[in-house]
Each structure stands twice: as C-alpha cells, then as structure tokens.
Design a protein around this motif. Structure first.
Motif, short mmCIF file in Angstrom:
data_model
loop_
_atom_site.label_atom_id
_atom_site.label_comp_id
_atom_site.label_asym_id
_atom_site.label_seq_id
_atom_site.Cartn_x
_atom_site.Cartn_y
_atom_site.Cartn_z
N TYR A 1 40.05 30.61 45.83
CA TYR A 1 39.01 31.42 45.19
C TYR A 1 37.61 30.94 45.57
O TYR A 1 36.62 31.54 45.19
CB TYR A 1 39.18 31.41 43.67
N ASN B 1 41.21 36.26 48.07
CA ASN B 1 40.52 35.58 46.98
C ASN B 1 41.23 35.99 45.69
O ASN B 1 41.10 37.13 45.25
CB ASN B 1 39.05 35.98 46.95
N GLU C 1 40.77 35.54 42.73
CA GLU C 1 39.99 35.99 41.58
C GLU C 1 39.63 37.46 41.70
O GLU C 1 39.30 38.11 40.72
CB GLU C 1 38.74 35.14 41.42
N GLY D 1 44.34 32.63 38.14
CA GLY D 1 43.53 33.80 37.92
C GLY D 1 44.00 34.60 36.71
O GLY D 1 43.21 35.20 36.00
#
Ligand SMILES: NC(=O)c1ccc[n+]([C@@H]2O[C@H](COP(=O)([O-])OP(=O)(O)OC[C@H]3O[C@@H](n4cnc5c(N)ncnc54)[C@H](O)[C@@H]3O)[C@@H](O)[C@H]2O)c1
Ligand SMILES: [Zn+2]
Ligand SMILES: [Zn+2]
Lengths: 334, 389
Positions: free
Chosen positions: B218, B235, B237, B268
């Motif tokens: 992330y 990523n 997130e 996440g």
C-alpha cells in the motif's frame, strides 16, 4: 583437552553469583531483572505444559486424576496456557498482565479440579494431589510433579536420545574414556578413573556446592553399550546406561541415555531446579546436544548470551563479555 | 566499541559495549564497514519475538574486514574482505551438508528454548533474541563470527559495499522466495509485500523465468520501485487484492504466491485485521497472518505458496481446507543464505543486477535509533537503511 566453554566457565555457578555478576555489569534499568526472568521462566512452563495438554490430553487427565472424557476441556486449558505463556514474553518489561492471566487460569484449573473431586468417576487421591499442586506451585507442571512423587524417594527417571554424525565406534571410544565426559556434561566438574571399572565423579549441584559419588561399570559391550551404577555412600544414587545404535542410511549413530537417580533435595529440590532451568531431563538433553557439538564441530558452541551457561536465569544479554569478567572467571577456573 | 542495543519496544540505543572476542576455535572477528536494518529487526523493535533481553545488540546484515581469526579457521585470514551470512551454520551437520544452512543443528546454544516453542530448533542467528542463540549482532563496530569459513563470503576489493552487502540476507532471501515457487516458463507470480525482501523476490522471479509478476503493497514509493523492477502492482488500499488478482488472471489465480510480509501484516479490509490485532495484543495469538491467508486463498489450484515473511509463534483462522482441497504446496524457511550467495555474487559481477537499488537512506551507526524510527514508520519514503560504524 578442555573445551573453551569449560575454560571460561566459572566454577561457582550458583544463582546468587549469577545475579551479582549481572547487577555488577548491567547498565541501569535492570534492577527488576530477576522478577522478569522468573516471569519468563513461567512463560516457558506455560508453553511446555500447554503443549502437553494439547498434544497428550489423556496423559495429563490421567495424571491429574480427572475423567478421561474431559480431554476437550484439558485441550482448552492447554491453549490457554500457551496463550498466557506467549503473553508473558510479549509483554516485555512488565509481564504483569500475562501473569494475571496465568493466575486466572489457575483459578480455572482449581475450579475444574474441584468439580472433578465431586464427580464419582475421578480417583480422589490423584485429584487431591493435583489440587494441592496447583494451589502450591501455581500450576507448575503437574506432569513432572506427579512423576517425582510417584515413588517415595523422589527418584527420577530420564531417557533421552540424539542422533550424531559419527560412528558407534568413535562414540563408544570417546564415552568410554570417562575423563572426557566433563567436556560436554556441563554439570560435571571432573571424573577420575580410580581402578578397574571404577571412577570418582564430582558434579556441581543446582544450589551451589558439589555432590560426589563413586561409580562402577556394570555392563560394557564394545561399540554398543556402557552401563554403570553408583556405589554405597554416594551423594546421589544413580544407575544409568548409554547405547550406541547405528542410524539407518549411514546417518551416524543414535545415542540413547537412560538414567535413574534420586536428586539432591528430593522432589522439592527437583521442582526448584526445574524452575531454574536445571531440571534433569533438560540437563541430559543439553548434555547430549553438547556431545553432538564436540563430535561434529570439535567443541561446545557458545554465544555471548550463553557463555557461562544456557539455563534461563544465568544467561547474559548478548553483548561481548568485558575483559575483566573474562579474566576473573578464567582465574577462578584454574 | 559502539553498538546498537535493544532496550524494549521501540527503544534502541547506541551504547559503548565491550569488544567481541574469539570464544570458539573457528570464530573470526570482523571489523564492520557497512550494516543494515532489516524488516526482521522490526519484529524485534515492535517486540513480537519473545526472549529478548535488555542490552541485546541487534543486526544481522553486515560486512567488513577480518581482523582476527581463531586457531581452526582455515580459509579466511586477517585482511580478507567478507560479507557475513545471517544464519550461523557449522558446515558439518546433517542439514549443513545438504545446504540447508538455516537448519544447522549445532549453532544454537539455546536450542532447548526453540524446541519448547517450535518442536525443533533452527540455526543460531545474530542479534535475534535468545531463542536463536543469544548471539551479539552486527549493528556495531565489530562482531564475532562463529564458523567463519562457512559464515563468510569473500568479496573482491573492487566492488563497493553497497553492491555486495545484501548478500548477507535480503538478496538471497528474496531469491529463495522465488526459487521455492518452482517457476515454469509463462508463470505468473504474485508477491505480497514490496519491502526490501519483496523487491528482491520481484527481480529474482524474473531471473528465474516468470513471465508476469504482480506485486501487492500500500506504500506508493514501494509500489513504484516494484514497477521499476518490471512488476504490475496492486495497492490493496485502493483495490481488493483477491478480486483484482482474479481479474488479472482470468479467475484462475497466480501460479505461485510469495508472502514477503510476515507476522506484522496490515490489513485493508477491517475485520480480519482487527481480530488479529486484538488477539495479538492479548497475547492469545502471536502473529497476524493476513497476507498469508490472502496468498493461500488467491493461489491457483495446485499452485505453490512460498512463505518468506517471518512468523514467530501461533496463528488463527488458517485456511487449511483451501490448502488441502486445492492441492496447494506450502514452502517456507529462513533463507539458506550460503547456498545462494556464491552464484548471486556472480550475477552481480556480470551486471545482471545491482542490489544497491533498494537503499534510500545512508546513515552513521550512531543514528540507528532514528533509522529504526523512520524505517518502521515508512517515513521520508524510507525503504532500506544502511549504516556505517
Ligand atoms: N525467511 C527469511 O530468511 C527472511 C529474511 C529476511 C527477512 N524476512 C522477513 O521478510 C519480511 C519482509 O522483510 P522486509 O525487510 O521487506 O520488511 P518490510 O517491513 O520493509 O516490508 C514489509 C512490507 O509488507 C507490506 N505489507 C504489510 N501488510 C501487507 C499486506 N496485508 N499485503 C501486502 N503487503 C503488506 C508493508 O507495507 C511493507 O512494505 C519480514 O517478515 C522479514 O522478517 C525473512
Ligand atoms: Zn534480515
Ligand atoms: Zn550445521
């Protein structure tokens, strides 16, 4: 030829001195060190007992005298033990909370033992014993305590084995020269051959001081087995044997040691020794590991943390040893 | 000498300590020229590995010059320039002879502790708790190196420290993570974690023939470094890792997955993370296996999950049903550094790779506390810290 470990080890290895050494050397902030170490000791017990409860709930049930059908409960206790053991490590400087979880756990143990007491299936004698034990030593390993108390004398039986990358011939020869034994048995100070099949042994006891005994060889089969027994008038009565079995696939030798002895101080002494990381079973398996090191790499391997000893309360932080301390202990050994 | 010592959670201090000495006959003393902070040190820094002692000297990624040798050191002499392997290995035992150096049977004097915790003991490791031996580490001016013939690699004088330092750990480690995937031509490899170890796994997966590498993290600058190494990135997130991987692989999943995150994964998706974090705080679970669970669930049927991230104890909610029913293979281990470092040095010499690319921060040993702080908190775009005593 003595190993390095031996050369540098202090001869007076009692716990008090270990403490002094540490307080004298350590930077500020280590005052509570011993309480912490004790807490950490309890952490190891938790994990050890927890594993026994998870892996062998029936055996634990039998020893504690509770109903076999309660193994599920005992498994749960096991997981709780492991958790509080791990907790003690994780809490770092102040393991108080995890200790409380242990105490709560002990209350749980006591409650369930009381329950077992009132159920008809359990054998009351054992439960009474288990309850007293939990109360008295706050859940010190019931398994060991039971073993120690099962005969009146507090005699202890230990069996350990290790696989070593040497031939039975080499190992037999090395072991048969009893004066070699102190190079890997850390509690032995010396062994002197006094006559045909006879020898005089001096060992350091857990609480400082020494114990002595004479032994005679009772069985001797070249490259296979050596058995011995202590003679009348020994500080520690003991019988034992070592076997050398060729491992399959040319993978060296399986060395099997069996010893039975009455520890100084009886069962209580042994419990205390256990808490300080010097219980007989641990000692013998450590000794065998050191024998393996001597055979495979030529000497006992040490680290900065374990230079004096690898028992729980006598380890130092992994920093090099100051010169003064090293030379002081060297002169103490010579 | 000066050394970086552990004093508790998020508390390290550079202090004056005694100089190391030869304690065993095969020891050498190395004067350290460069030393690094590893993701593994963060597990100690955040106090997730048991059996640390106040005053422990940290550090297991270091190199320097041999200044003293024990009487039974055969192939190293004073003046040699060497990299030191983080596993301490005797070279003579059953495992060392099979090049499984991190399983050495003779190098952990505290094997009894590890046996209680793990059932059996791994090798000794520098500066990595009493459980792995109680050895002083290499974030210091000098270090004692046991079994010096096995635990050091001679490096040519012409190569700068920064090119060879990571042969001590993270380059071989990242490489082993990829090698354990048994990569076949055309394979897609997914890698959780773009820390220094993940970066080397990405490069190694390509070296070993992967066609596609998908890297997950992330932290933007780490994802950017992964892309510079040829990886596609997720990523987590911003995107759901599992969904995105399925989309990218037509629903089959990556051929192999590497966990380069370990026991302190962040999550996440809320609930799993909160569950693990809470249990960890209570001491009821030692590790947060979020990336590992995800790697297992995402891996294709019959694929391999390679676990390089460090775990210290017990984990919960392990999806064993997924592993069993879908014929997954799990491979793992502390890196057998000495098995790989010779051939990886050749690759560096040939110019296939310059491991220095991961370094973002160069500091003095005295600044170790600051180095730990920014590396742990991923501040100042920090990816790898190298220090000079
Ligand atoms: N097996 C070995 O021999 C060996 C050797 C060295 C390091 N390690 C271990 O490898 C791991 C990585 O080391 P490093 O130096 O790269 O550490 P690091 O902490 O710099 O890297 C970990 C990365 O994982 C990312 N991450 C966290 N949670 C994640 C998640 N849920 N999904 C995806 N990514 C996530 C972090 O953002 C970070 O970038 C550590 O656990 C370390 O202990 C193992
Ligand atoms: Zn490392
Ligand atoms: Zn070995």
């Amino acid at each position: 030829m003595a190993t390095k470990r031996q050369e540098i080890r202090t001869r007076t290895e009692n716990v008090e001195q270990g403490r002094d050494r540490q307080n004298g050397r350590s930077p500020a902030g280590l005052k509570n060190g011993n309480a912490e170490k004790l807490a950490r000791g309890l952490g190891w017990f938790s994990i050890g007992l927890g594993l026994a409860e998870v892996l062998a709930p029936r055996a634990v049930a039998k020893i504690a005298g509770v109903d076999d059908e309660d193994t599920r409960l005992i498994r749960l206790f096991g997981l709780r033990e492991i958790a509080s053991g791990v907790g003690i490590f994780m809490q770092g400087e102040h393991p108080t909370e995890a200790i409380f979880s242990r105490v709560a756990g002990d209350a749980l143990d006591i409650a369930s033992l009381v329950k077992a007491f009132t159920s008809s299936k359990s054998s009351k004698g054992r439960v009474a014993f288990a309850t007293a034990n939990v109360l008295a030593v706050t859940a010190l390993d019931v398994l060991c305590a039971y073993q120690l108390s099962k005969d009146g004398t507090g005699g202890t039986q230990v069996r350990k084995s290790i696989i070593i990358n040497s031939s039975p011939e080499e190992l037999y020869e090395f072991w048969h020269n009893f004066e070699n034994l102190p190079t890997f048995m850390k509690h032995l100070e010396s062994v002197r051959v006094t006559g045909e099949g006879r020898s005089h042994w001096i060992a350091r006891a857990p609480a400082g001081g020494t114990v002595k005994w004479d032994a005679e060889v009772t069985d001797d089969r070249p490259n296979e087995l050596i058995a011995w027994r202590s003679l009348e008038g020994s500080d520690v009565e003991n019988v034992g044997s070592v076997r050398f079995e060729r491992a399959p696939g040319g993978r060296g030798t399986i060395v099997k040691v069996e010893v039975e002895y009455s520890p100084p101080g009886g069962a209580l002494g042994s419990l205390v020794a256990k808490l300080f990381g010097e219980e007989p079973e641990q000692q013998i398996s450590d000794d065998l590991r050191c024998l393996k090191q001597v055979m495979e790499v030529g000497e006992v391997v040490v680290s900065d943390g374990t230079i004096w000893d690898n028992a729980l309360l006598t380890q130092r932080p992994p920093q090099p040893v100051p010169g003064e301390e090293m030379s002081k202990s060297q002169s103490a050994t010579s | 000498m000066r050394a970086n010592c552990w004093y508790g959670k998020k508390d390290v201090r550079v202090e004056q300590v005694p100089d190391p000495k030869i304690l065993n006959k095969r020891d050498a003393i190395v004067k350290i020229s460069s030393t690094a902070i590893c993701g593994s040190d963060l597990h100690l820094y955040n106090h997730f590995i048991p059996t640390m002692e106040k005053g422990d000297i940290l550090g297991h990624e270091f190199m320097g010059e041999v200044v003293e040798v024990g009487p039974e050191v055969k192939d190293r002499k004073v003046g040699d320039r060497v990299v030191v392997s983080f596993p301490i290995s005797c070279g003579n035992c059953f495992f060392c002879k099979q090049e499984m150096y991190s399983l050495c049977e003779n190098s952990n004097p505290n094997a009894w502790m590890a046996e209680k915790m793990f059932g059996h003991s791994p090798c000794g490791i520098y500066g990595y708790s009493h459980l792995t031996g109680g050895y002083a580490g290499g974030q210091a001016e000098y270090a004692r190196v046991p079994f010096a013939d096995v635990g050091t690699l001679k490096v040519p004088d012409g190569m700068p420290d920064e090119q060879v330092l990571f042969l001590s750990d993270i380059f071989p480690t990242g490489y082993m993570g990829a090698e354990m995937c048994d990569i076949k031509q055309g394979d897609t490899i997914a890698i959780w974690g773009c820390g220094p170890v993940g970066q080397f796994s990405i490069r190694s997966a390509f070296m070993l023939g992967a066609e596609r590498v998908i890297a997950i993290d992330y932290v933007p600058e780490r994802l950017a470094m992964a892309e510079a190494g040829g990886a596609e990135t997720i990523n987590y997130e911003e995107q759901d890792t599992y969904e995105t991987l399925m989309e990218m692989t037509g629903g089959r999943g990556p051929d192999a997955c590497i966990d380069d995150v370990g026991m302190e994964a962040f999550g996440g998706h809320g609930i799993g993370y909160v569950y693990d974090r809470a249990k960890q705080a209570l001491g009821a679970e030692t590790d947060r296996p979020i990336a590992l669970r995800e790697a297992i669930m995402a891996c294709r049927n019959g694929g391999t999950v390679s676990v390089i991230g460090v775990y210290g104890g017990f984990i919960d909610k392990f999806p064993m049903g997924s592993v069993m029913n879908r014929s997954l293979t799990i491979r793992t281990g502390q890196c057998h550094v000495q098995r790989y470092w010779g051939k990886l040095l050749e690759r560096i010499e040939r110019g296939d790779i310059d491991p220095g690319f991961v370094i973002t921060h160069r500091m003095r040993l005295d600044d170790a506390p600051e180095g730990f702080d920014i590396f742990a908190n991923k501040e100042d775009n920090c990816i790898k810290v190298v220090m000079k005593p």
